[in-house]
Each structure stands twice: as structure tokens, then as C-alpha cells.
Write a protein that holds these residues in place. Sequence first.
Motif, PDB file in Angstrom:
ATOM      1  N   PRO A 128       0.672  -1.163   0.027  1.00  7.16           N
ATOM      2  CA  PRO A 128       0.233  -0.095   0.054  1.00  7.16           C
ATOM      3  C   PRO A 128       0.867   1.279  -0.165  1.00  7.16           C
ATOM      4  O   PRO A 128       0.657   2.104  -0.862  1.00  7.16           O
ATOM      5  CB  PRO A 128      -0.798  -0.160   1.294  1.00  7.16           C
ATOM      6  N   ASN A 129       1.848   1.490   0.827  1.00  5.68           N
ATOM      7  CA  ASN A 129       2.592   2.645   1.015  1.00  5.68           C
ATOM      8  C   ASN A 129       3.680   2.881  -0.208  1.00  5.68           C
ATOM      9  O   ASN A 129       3.833   3.999  -0.804  1.00  5.68           O
ATOM     10  CB  ASN A 129       3.338   2.438   2.073  1.00  5.68           C
ATOM     11  N   ALA A 130       4.109   1.570  -0.897  1.00  5.86           N
ATOM     12  CA  ALA A 130       5.042   1.597  -1.917  1.00  5.86           C
ATOM     13  C   ALA A 130       4.075   2.204  -3.081  1.00  5.86           C
ATOM     14  O   ALA A 130       4.620   2.960  -3.975  1.00  5.86           O
ATOM     15  CB  ALA A 130       5.685   0.370  -2.045  1.00  5.86           C
ATOM     16  N   THR A 131       2.890   1.749  -3.243  1.00  9.53           N
ATOM     17  CA  THR A 131       2.140   2.005  -4.577  1.00  9.53           C
ATOM     18  C   THR A 131       1.640   3.221  -4.267  1.00  9.53           C
ATOM     19  O   THR A 131       1.459   3.940  -5.634  1.00  9.53           O
ATOM     20  CB  THR A 131       1.101   1.087  -4.900  1.00  9.53           C
ATOM     21  N   ASN A 132       1.362   3.663  -3.257  1.00 11.19           N
ATOM     22  CA  ASN A 132       0.851   5.131  -3.135  1.00 11.19           C
ATOM     23  C   ASN A 132       1.873   6.071  -3.693  1.00 11.19           C
ATOM     24  O   ASN A 132       1.386   6.931  -4.317  1.00 11.19           O
ATOM     25  CB  ASN A 132       0.746   5.491  -1.473  1.00 11.19           C
ATOM     26  N   ALA A 133       3.133   5.874  -3.373  1.00 11.05           N
ATOM     27  CA  ALA A 133       4.114   6.747  -3.996  1.00 11.05           C
ATOM     28  C   ALA A 133       4.074   6.486  -5.345  1.00 11.05           C
ATOM     29  O   ALA A 133       4.440   7.534  -6.263  1.00 11.05           O
ATOM     30  CB  ALA A 133       5.459   6.641  -3.243  1.00 11.05           C
ATOM     31  N   PHE A 134       4.229   5.463  -5.905  1.00  9.56           N
ATOM     32  CA  PHE A 134       4.352   5.229  -7.292  1.00  9.56           C
ATOM     33  C   PHE A 134       3.020   5.580  -8.109  1.00  9.56           C
ATOM     34  O   PHE A 134       3.382   6.259  -9.042  1.00  9.56           O
ATOM     35  CB  PHE A 134       4.385   3.742  -7.610  1.00  9.56           C
ATOM     36  N   GLU A 135       1.842   5.895  -7.577  1.00 15.32           N
ATOM     37  CA  GLU A 135       0.759   6.310  -8.172  1.00 15.32           C
ATOM     38  C   GLU A 135       1.113   7.890  -8.200  1.00 15.32           C
ATOM     39  O   GLU A 135       0.706   8.451  -9.421  1.00 15.32           O
ATOM     40  CB  GLU A 135      -0.642   6.083  -7.275  1.00 15.32           C
ATOM     41  N   LEU A 136       1.395   8.526  -7.116  1.00 14.30           N
ATOM     42  CA  LEU A 136       1.350  10.042  -6.804  1.00 14.30           C
ATOM     43  C   LEU A 136       2.477  10.431  -8.178  1.00 14.30           C
ATOM     44  O   LEU A 136       2.099  11.379  -8.768  1.00 14.30           O
ATOM     45  CB  LEU A 136       1.790  10.398  -5.765  1.00 14.30           C
ATOM     46  N   TYR A 137       3.549   9.796  -8.285  1.00  9.48           N
ATOM     47  CA  TYR A 137       4.742  10.370  -8.886  1.00  9.48           C
ATOM     48  C   TYR A 137       4.804   9.623 -10.286  1.00  9.48           C
ATOM     49  O   TYR A 137       5.310  10.497 -11.147  1.00  9.48           O
ATOM     50  CB  TYR A 137       6.088   9.915  -8.247  1.00  9.48           C
ATOM     51  N   ASN A 138       4.132   8.457 -10.615  1.00  9.73           N
ATOM     52  CA  ASN A 138       4.486   7.811 -11.840  1.00  9.73           C
ATOM     53  C   ASN A 138       3.110   7.527 -12.594  1.00  9.73           C
ATOM     54  O   ASN A 138       3.008   7.548 -13.671  1.00  9.73           O
ATOM     55  CB  ASN A 138       5.625   6.782 -11.758  1.00  9.73           C
ATOM     56  N   ALA A 139       2.429   6.617 -11.934  1.00  9.05           N
ATOM     57  CA  ALA A 139       1.121   5.848 -12.414  1.00  9.05           C
ATOM     58  C   ALA A 139       0.164   6.781 -12.847  1.00  9.05           C
ATOM     59  O   ALA A 139      -0.734   6.444 -13.881  1.00  9.05           O
ATOM     60  CB  ALA A 139       0.722   4.872 -11.638  1.00  9.05           C
ATOM     61  N   ASP A 140      -0.298   7.895 -11.876  1.00  7.37           N
ATOM     62  CA  ASP A 140      -1.298   8.632 -12.320  1.00  7.37           C
ATOM     63  C   ASP A 140      -1.153   9.669 -13.809  1.00  7.37           C
ATOM     64  O   ASP A 140      -2.083   9.804 -14.470  1.00  7.37           O
ATOM     65  CB  ASP A 140      -1.521   9.784 -11.198  1.00  7.37           C
ATOM     66  N   ALA A 141       0.089   9.454 -14.053  1.00  9.72           N
ATOM     67  CA  ALA A 141       0.337  10.483 -15.372  1.00  9.72           C
ATOM     68  C   ALA A 141       0.380   9.341 -16.764  1.00  9.72           C
ATOM     69  O   ALA A 141       0.692   9.663 -17.667  1.00  9.72           O
ATOM     70  CB  ALA A 141       1.651  11.054 -15.519  1.00  9.72           C
ATOM     71  N   ASN A 142       0.202   7.926 -16.343  1.00  5.95           N
ATOM     72  CA  ASN A 142       0.139   6.992 -17.326  1.00  5.95           C
ATOM     73  C   ASN A 142      -1.129   6.904 -18.173  1.00  5.95           C
ATOM     74  O   ASN A 142      -2.090   7.714 -17.845  1.00  5.95           O
ATOM     75  CB  ASN A 142       0.402   5.450 -16.995  1.00  5.95           C
TER      76      ASN A 142
END
Length: 701
Positions: free
Chosen positions: A423-437
Motif C-alpha cells: 500500500p505505501n509503496a504503490t501510493n508513492a508510485f501512483e502519485l509520482y508515476n502511475a497517475d500520469a500513465n
Amino acid sequence: MAASLAIASSALSTLYRIVVYLFLQVAPVSKAKYVIPVLYLGYALASYFGAPAFSQVIAVKEEVVAIEQEKSERNGHVVTDVAVQETTTIIPVVEPPTLKSALSAIIFSVPSPIRALRTTNFVINTLLLLAAVEFVFYPYFDSASDVVYTRVGALYPDAVKIVVRYPAANSTENLVRVVWRQADGKNDSETPWREGPIANLTAERDWVQSVSLRGLWPSTSYEYRFEDLNSTALPYPTTPIQFHTAPDPRLHSGSHYRFIASSCMTPNFPYMPLQGRRIKGLDLLTDYLWPSKPHSTAPSSAVAQNISDEDMSMSTSPVIQSVNDTSAENVTAPANITTAVPAPEKSVPPTAFMVFMGDFIYADVPIYFGDDAEAYRRLYRRNYNSPSFRKVYERLPIIHTYDDHEIINNYAGLGNSSLPPYPNATNAFELYNADANYDPIEEGQYYYDFRYGDAAFFVMDTRKYRSDIFSDEPSSHTMLGDKQLTALYNWLGKVNNTAVFKFVVSSVPFTALWTYEALEDTWAAFPYEKSALLSAFQSVPNVIVLSGDRHEFAAIEFAAGDGGHNVLEVSTSPMSMFYVPFIRTLKPRSEEVVNRTREEVIIKEDGNMEVVKHVEEVPREKVLKYIAEGNYKWSTIEVDTRDYAHPVVRVEIMIDGKPAYHLEVLGKPIKLQSTTALGALVPQSLRGMLDRIGLKPSRWF
């Protein structure tokens, strides 16, 4: 005793230096951070207590003394009697070292009686310890909490996704508006800015948000900047950020562009003192994409493979040509091969975007700071704070998938999104990388597909759903999970005859030829699911798999049986990280084979022709090229479908900033339907005029 300790000090010092060198320059193995301080402490104690044994050198000096005793007269002659006496005097001497002995003492930690040399060794070892400490703890102390940045992610024909981070002082919220305009390079200063979406940046979301800018024209250049709600331009970016929208996929006039593919990077490795934010691989990529001096695009070797039209017409699979390869054993092609002169220099197509295939951060290398949201976010901020990365992401759109080191080594999610540290790892991934995919196929997922021109892409999530391979029956193990598998099969059916080239992006290699720990972490650990997918890939023409993870480069050909299509895999990494020297872990071919029928035309004596069929066995998986060396690797994939009858993908492998290998894939022609999209046919100059009078181009296509 003191002499034994002095020798132990030398041995510990030598071992210590070897371990530090391997840790900082070869591979940052996590266990080394515990071994290094222990070796240093052992060396320091042995050096301190063993020093008296080498505090003085005794040199022996011999002297010969002649003593005259008396003179006498014998037989009318004067005779002198001389007594010769040899004496030995012991004189303590400390002789100065030669340059050779001094260098040996310093480089190889040889015990020395010279206090200055022992002190020099101590200082060197202490500096090495400080270097290791800096490398390990720099990510923790460099929080980059004040970093401001923006970049472009997904590119659509009529929209784009933009990421912005803009923290506000003494506040918990910051509202930032995107303003944009068309950028045609002519009188841009006279083109008015148009108001775009507002990014609501909050401390809770680490001041990061991705917004979508819509209502754009396909294949058009734009630029954007930021304003506050009072329409005052913000100081960052100092110059507007430019981007180019994707072509309309319904306009089948052919495409010509290239994109970058790589994975795995961390700042300052191999280590250099006081360079904690540098990512050298991205510095090399910057020079490659935007060189101060133009690079030659022609292959540097005269070796090439030309396949005749007859050979092409008999094959239902993409024909792979290897260019600039001096190792003949790594080349496969039909029998009719000729040598060609170097190709003339060609114009370089625009680089449209970059696909980053995972291990964007290393949460657990060289040290794991724990399952904490801030610990993960800090590592993303650190990368975006890197001047090396800023030179790339401010000019090149980037889309992402993730792998294990965004979470923890060899992570298997078991389909459980609440399993720590996910959960915490993918929260950071979402904010910085995944949301812009690109938008995911299903809300809340990290796998997605997109089109760019007449090429189609499917980006996998190889971590969330993967099974524990050490439990249950192997036939039940899955890498992708049922929903993602269904989406992938549906995508294959959809793009079969609607896209020329199909790129499947996997964070880990699809091939099973990598050995050792790869047998547990790559698709080799999921043989049943992989076999089914390979069959599906080989039923569709022009499929190319892109992968990373192994910190090596390999091009793999998956042979199909009669009626099927060969599949190519291009695995490239690291973007900027370690590789393992000397140890090679890739097998040249698989033991599993497929049967393939080869036709041979024989002319008889009577002049009649007879077609003879031969059934031959070929390896199911075969290495075309393998390059392990290099800390900085990326692939440049050039897609050229302008010639309908001869679509081609050209792959250039760059290692340590230099071309290392070229590969050319001649695809099978795909008949695509024409478009009725009026907006795709409108010249850019007319689009600008329509924009100025307020017409929305998105309604035209």
C-alpha cells in the motif's frame, strides 16, 4: 604477538578495500553495508596494537680497521709489521623508503615501519568508510522535500497528462493553474495563453498531482506553464514545457517516430564522491537525444543482412536483420544472405516518448528504510530532484510500469493489495508515476494499453497478481491474474488487424533463458501461463516484447511452428545501475524445440521443378545477441510504417553512451482501414487559426 597483529591489519585492510570497491563500483549488495564497518573496526584495532612491531628497523654495518703496530730492521731492510683487525659495529638505522616500496605499502596495505605510510593507509581506509556511509545514508538525508518539477506523461491525439509538484510554504494547499498554447515555432510570443485545468496540490498528497489537458489537435506541438489563480505566472518553469500530441490512429498514412525503452536506475552508482544526485545514464541519454554535435545514424560496420523478396514472401513471420554485429554466431536469418555496404546517413525521426519498465527507485538497495509512505516518497523526490533526470523529463514524455524494487526485492503480491509494504509503496508510485500513465483498463489497476500512430502497446503489471511459486501446483501459478490475462487476450484480438506493430511491455524478461535467481523472478517461474501467452503472441503478426530487470541486454527470438509468427524480445537494462562482470547467466538457446517445415525447390534433369518439404527442429527460444557489460543501457525503437508493404522496426542498443548493436525487424504488411477523422487532415496552421476563434478541434475527429 605484535607482529601477528600487524600482518592481520594488512590482511584486513586489503579485504576491506576490496569489499568497499565492490560495494561502491560493482554491485551495491545490501549485506556489504554490515561487512564494511566490521572489517574497518578489525583493521583499526589490529593496526593500533600491531604498530610497535614495525616502529624501528635495525641495520647492521661492518667496519674494517687497519692498525700499524711497529717497525723493525731485518737483514738490512726496514720491515713494517701490520696487524689487521676486523670489527663489527651495530648501528640502528631507519632507511627512507623507495617510491616503489611506498606505493606498495599504500596500495596493497603492506606493513611498513614508516609511521607516515601507516597514517596514510589509515586515512585512506577512513575516507573509504565515509564514502560508503555517504552512499548508504544520502537518500535519507536528501529528502528533496522542496523539489518543484513538472513533466508530461501519456500522449493522446486530443489530450495530454501533466504532472506537477509545487509545494507551498506555510500552507497545506496550493492551487496551480495550467495555461497552454499551440507552439509552432513562429511568433509564439504573440499567441495568447489559454486557461487549462487547476491542480489542487496538498501536503497530504506530497504536493503532487496529475491533470489532463484536453481539446487538442493530433500531431501538433504545444507548450504550457503555470499561473496562480490571479493569472500571475509562476517562476517555474523558467521557460514553457513543450510537447507534441500523438497522431490520430484512424489516419493510416503511416508513422515514423522512435521511443526509448529501459529500466533500473539509482542516483550516483557507480559511486562518485559528493555526486549524490547525479544519474549518469540520463546524462548520456540527454547527450544522445539532444547532442551538442550531431551523431551519425549510419551503422559503423559494413556487416548487414539482406533478405530477398522471395524469402520474405515465403515467411509469415517478421524477418529479423542484424546490423553492426561482428559475432556471426549471434545472427539468424534465411539462407540467402549477402553483405552490404554501410547504409547512407538517414534523418533521425523525432523521439516521441520513453517507456520506463520498472525499478525506477531502489527502496531496498543499499538499505531499506522501512515500510513507511514517506520513505518511499523521498526516493521518488530524490530522482525528480536530480539535475540529470530533469534534463530528460522536462523535454521527453515518460510512461511507467513498476517492478519489485519500487516495493521490495522479488515482491509477489498474491493479488492482495493490502499486503505490506504494497500500500505505501504503490501510493508513492501512483502519485509520482502511475497517475500520469494512460488510463488503466480497469479503475485502480496499473496495467494499461494505448496506441501511438499505427502501433499498439500493452503494459503489464507483473507484481500485484503474481503467485507464490513455492506453494500450490505449478499449473495454478499466475503472473498476471485472471482479469489482466483476459484484458491482454482481448487486446491481442483487438489489435490483430488494426495495428501494424504490437509491443508488449513486461518489467521482467519473458524468456526462460536467464538462469540463477531469474528462474524464480522472471516468466521462467510461470511456465504454463507463459506457454499459453506465447501461443497467443505467435498467432498475431508483428509482436515485440520489451522487458528489463536483468541489468543486461539480450535480443531473443521465439520460433513459431508452421503458420505461426515469430516473436522478438528486446530486454534492456540498466538505465543507470550496476552490472555483474565475468558471470554470465544467459543460455544461448532453449532445449525445447519446435518443428518447422522448410520447402526446397529442386530442378530435375527433365527441367521440371519439384518442391521438397523438410521438417526441421529449431530451438523455441534463441539468443540473437547478448551484451552483459555496461552500467548505462537503453534501446531506441524506431517505428517506420510509411511503406505499407514493408513496415519496419529498427532497434539501436546504446551502452555507456555508444552504439553497441543494431537490429532490424521487417514486419508483415497489415491492411488497415482509412480514417474519416477530419481533424487529422487539417493543416497545423489552420488549426491554430481555429483555436484562436474558439472552435474545439476535439469535435472534429
